[in-house]
Design a protein around this motif. Structure first.
Motif, PDB file in Angstrom:
ATOM      1  N   LEU A  39     -20.614   2.793 -48.319  1.00  0.00           N
ATOM      2  CA  LEU A  39     -20.842   2.970 -46.878  1.00  0.00           C
ATOM      3  C   LEU A  39     -22.284   3.385 -46.614  1.00  0.00           C
ATOM      4  N   ALA A  40     -22.857   4.187 -47.503  1.00  0.00           N
ATOM      5  CA  ALA A  40     -24.264   4.580 -47.353  1.00  0.00           C
ATOM      6  C   ALA A  40     -25.169   3.364 -47.552  1.00  0.00           C
ATOM      7  N   MET A  41     -24.860   2.543 -48.539  1.00  0.00           N
ATOM      8  CA  MET A  41     -25.660   1.343 -48.801  1.00  0.00           C
ATOM      9  C   MET A  41     -25.552   0.349 -47.654  1.00  0.00           C
ATOM     10  N   ALA A  42     -24.431   0.385 -46.928  1.00  0.00           N
ATOM     11  CA  ALA A  42     -24.228  -0.505 -45.776  1.00  0.00           C
ATOM     12  C   ALA A  42     -24.795   0.090 -44.490  1.00  0.00           C
ATOM     13  N   GLY A  43     -25.389   1.278 -44.579  1.00  0.00           N
ATOM     14  CA  GLY A  43     -25.991   1.902 -43.409  1.00  0.00           C
ATOM     15  C   GLY A  43     -24.997   2.522 -42.446  1.00  0.00           C
ATOM     16  N   THR A  53     -22.908  12.437 -42.591  1.00  0.00           N
ATOM     17  CA  THR A  53     -22.931  12.078 -41.169  1.00  0.00           C
ATOM     18  C   THR A  53     -22.663  10.587 -41.011  1.00  0.00           C
ATOM     19  N   VAL A  54     -21.811  10.221 -40.076  1.00  0.00           N
ATOM     20  CA  VAL A  54     -21.589   8.813 -39.746  1.00  0.00           C
ATOM     21  C   VAL A  54     -22.702   8.379 -38.794  1.00  0.00           C
ATOM     22  N   THR A  55     -23.461   7.366 -39.173  1.00  0.00           N
ATOM     23  CA  THR A  55     -24.561   6.890 -38.343  1.00  0.00           C
ATOM     24  C   THR A  55     -24.243   5.593 -37.624  1.00  0.00           C
ATOM     25  N   ASP A  56     -23.244   4.859 -38.110  1.00  0.00           N
ATOM     26  CA  ASP A  56     -22.858   3.594 -37.487  1.00  0.00           C
ATOM     27  C   ASP A  56     -21.377   3.358 -37.755  1.00  0.00           C
ATOM     28  N   PRO A  57     -20.524   3.462 -36.716  1.00  0.00           N
ATOM     29  CA  PRO A  57     -19.080   3.310 -36.921  1.00  0.00           C
ATOM     30  C   PRO A  57     -18.610   1.856 -36.961  1.00  0.00           C
ATOM     31  N   ALA A  58     -19.527   0.910 -36.851  1.00  0.00           N
ATOM     32  CA  ALA A  58     -19.125  -0.500 -36.823  1.00  0.00           C
ATOM     33  C   ALA A  58     -18.485  -0.916 -38.142  1.00  0.00           C
ATOM     34  N   PRO A  59     -17.397  -1.679 -38.108  1.00  0.00           N
ATOM     35  CA  PRO A  59     -16.727  -2.121 -39.339  1.00  0.00           C
ATOM     36  C   PRO A  59     -17.660  -2.937 -40.222  1.00  0.00           C
ATOM     37  N   THR A  60     -17.426  -2.856 -41.523  1.00  0.00           N
ATOM     38  CA  THR A  60     -18.209  -3.631 -42.489  1.00  0.00           C
ATOM     39  C   THR A  60     -17.617  -5.005 -42.741  1.00  0.00           C
ATOM     40  N   GLY A  61     -16.340  -5.160 -42.385  1.00  0.00           N
ATOM     41  CA  GLY A  61     -15.645  -6.411 -42.687  1.00  0.00           C
ATOM     42  C   GLY A  61     -14.855  -6.365 -43.981  1.00  0.00           C
ATOM     43  N   ASP A  66     -13.536  -0.092 -44.456  1.00  0.00           N
ATOM     44  CA  ASP A  66     -13.338   0.176 -43.034  1.00  0.00           C
ATOM     45  C   ASP A  66     -12.221   1.178 -42.788  1.00  0.00           C
ATOM     46  N   GLY A  67     -11.214   1.191 -43.656  1.00  0.00           N
ATOM     47  CA  GLY A  67     -10.151   2.186 -43.530  1.00  0.00           C
ATOM     48  C   GLY A  67     -10.668   3.589 -43.742  1.00  0.00           C
ATOM     49  N   ARG A  68     -11.542   3.773 -44.752  1.00  0.00           N
ATOM     50  CA  ARG A  68     -12.128   5.089 -45.010  1.00  0.00           C
ATOM     51  C   ARG A  68     -13.136   5.437 -43.925  1.00  0.00           C
ATOM     52  N   LEU A  69     -13.893   4.440 -43.434  1.00  0.00           N
ATOM     53  CA  LEU A  69     -14.882   4.693 -42.386  1.00  0.00           C
ATOM     54  C   LEU A  69     -14.211   5.204 -41.116  1.00  0.00           C
ATOM     55  N   ALA A  70     -13.079   4.597 -40.755  1.00  0.00           N
ATOM     56  CA  ALA A  70     -12.356   5.051 -39.569  1.00  0.00           C
ATOM     57  C   ALA A  70     -11.908   6.501 -39.726  1.00  0.00           C
ATOM     58  N   GLN A  71     -11.471   6.855 -40.929  1.00  0.00           N
ATOM     59  CA  GLN A  71     -11.077   8.241 -41.185  1.00  0.00           C
ATOM     60  C   GLN A  71     -12.292   9.167 -41.108  1.00  0.00           C
ATOM     61  N   LEU A  72     -13.420   8.723 -41.597  1.00  0.00           N
ATOM     62  CA  LEU A  72     -14.640   9.526 -41.542  1.00  0.00           C
ATOM     63  C   LEU A  72     -15.092   9.758 -40.103  1.00  0.00           C
ATOM     64  N   VAL A  73     -15.009   8.721 -39.283  1.00  0.00           N
ATOM     65  CA  VAL A  73     -15.394   8.852 -37.874  1.00  0.00           C
ATOM     66  C   VAL A  73     -14.550   9.926 -37.197  1.00  0.00           C
ATOM     67  N   GLU A  74     -13.258   9.886 -37.433  1.00  0.00           N
ATOM     68  CA  GLU A  74     -12.356  10.879 -36.840  1.00  0.00           C
ATOM     69  C   GLU A  74     -12.642  12.275 -37.378  1.00  0.00           C
ATOM     70  N   TRP A  75     -12.871  12.373 -38.678  1.00  0.00           N
ATOM     71  CA  TRP A  75     -13.089  13.673 -39.332  1.00  0.00           C
ATOM     72  C   TRP A  75     -14.395  14.322 -38.886  1.00  0.00           C
ATOM     73  N   THR A  76     -15.462  13.526 -38.821  1.00  0.00           N
ATOM     74  CA  THR A  76     -16.758  14.085 -38.445  1.00  0.00           C
ATOM     75  C   THR A  76     -16.872  14.323 -36.942  1.00  0.00           C
TER      76      THR A  76
END
Length: 220
Positions: A39-43, A53-61, A66-76
């Motif tokens: 996720l860091a490498m994908a920005g 810190t989540v800097t971009d909540p847009a899905p990676t595809g 994306d499942g972990r990113l959605a959880q991170l967005v909610e958590w942070t």
């Protein structure tokens, strides 16, 4: 077939025949760390000074990421920035489960369920298609043993394996002392931008801290 860093670590850790995880605890942290690094490498996230810190909540595809990113967005959203160690501790078991399920959906492993002593449920993931792991091991051998130049993703994978001390599962037939120096050199190299290198350093520190705490708890 394109697989994630977390899936690659999981493939290395799973016994091909029994489906049991080797170095289960360390591999689990590395799997969770692999998702975070990707996720860091994908920005999508930044990891600095031990904080996440989540800097971009847009899905990676990629569904696993994306499942972990959605959880991170909610958590942070409740508090930001958050500690990397807190996220890895919170998400480790869920990340491992999600990664194993992703491998099953790709047809790389099968799932076997049983109960220990007739009570405790156990899931194991024997190999179904070994082609991806074979290519992965050949790539790692080329980069680490034969010192060919790694691409960025392989460098990230080697860095995670080294941080989690998973030399034995990556190179079961090569003594650790022969691969650890090369893995360390790759981890410390200039293969990525400042942000990703910072993320690697933070996750290395986080995995060390978690391992120390876990080991101390077990001893006590």
């Amino acid at each position: 077939m394109s697989v994630t860093l977390a899936e690659e670590i999981a493939l290395l850790s799973l016994d091909d025949e029994s489906g049991a995880a080797k170095d289960r605890q360390s591999a689990g942290w590395a799997v969770a760390g692999g998702i975070l690094l990707e996720l860091a490498m994908a920005g999508r996230v930044t990891v600095a000074d031990g904080r996440l810190t989540v800097t971009d909540p847009a899905p990676t595809g990629t569904a696993l990421l994306d499942g972990r990113l959605a959880q991170l967005v909610e958590w942070t959203a409740r508090k930001s920035p958050r500690k990397v160690t807190d996220w890895l501790t919170k998400d480790q078991s869920k990340a491992v489960t999600a990664t194993a399920e992703s491998l099953r959906e790709r047809g790389l492993v099968t799932e076997e369920r049983s109960r220990v002593l007739g009570l405790f449920p156990v899931r194991r993931y024997p190999e179904a298609d070994g082609s991806v792991e074979q290519e992965l091991r050949a790539r790692l051998t080329s980069v680490v043993v034969h010192a060919t130049e790694p691409d960025d993703r392989t460098s990230g994978l080697v860095s995670l394996l080294h941080a989690a001390k998973l030399h034995r599962i990556a190179f079961p037939d090569v003594p650790r002392k022969l691969v650890a120096p090369r893995m360390a050199a790759i981890a410390e190299g200039q293969w990525a931008g400042d942000g990703v290198r910072e993320a690697i350093r933070n996750m290395q520190a986080a995995m060390v801290a978690i391992t120390v705490v876990t080991t101390t708890t077990v001893i006590l």
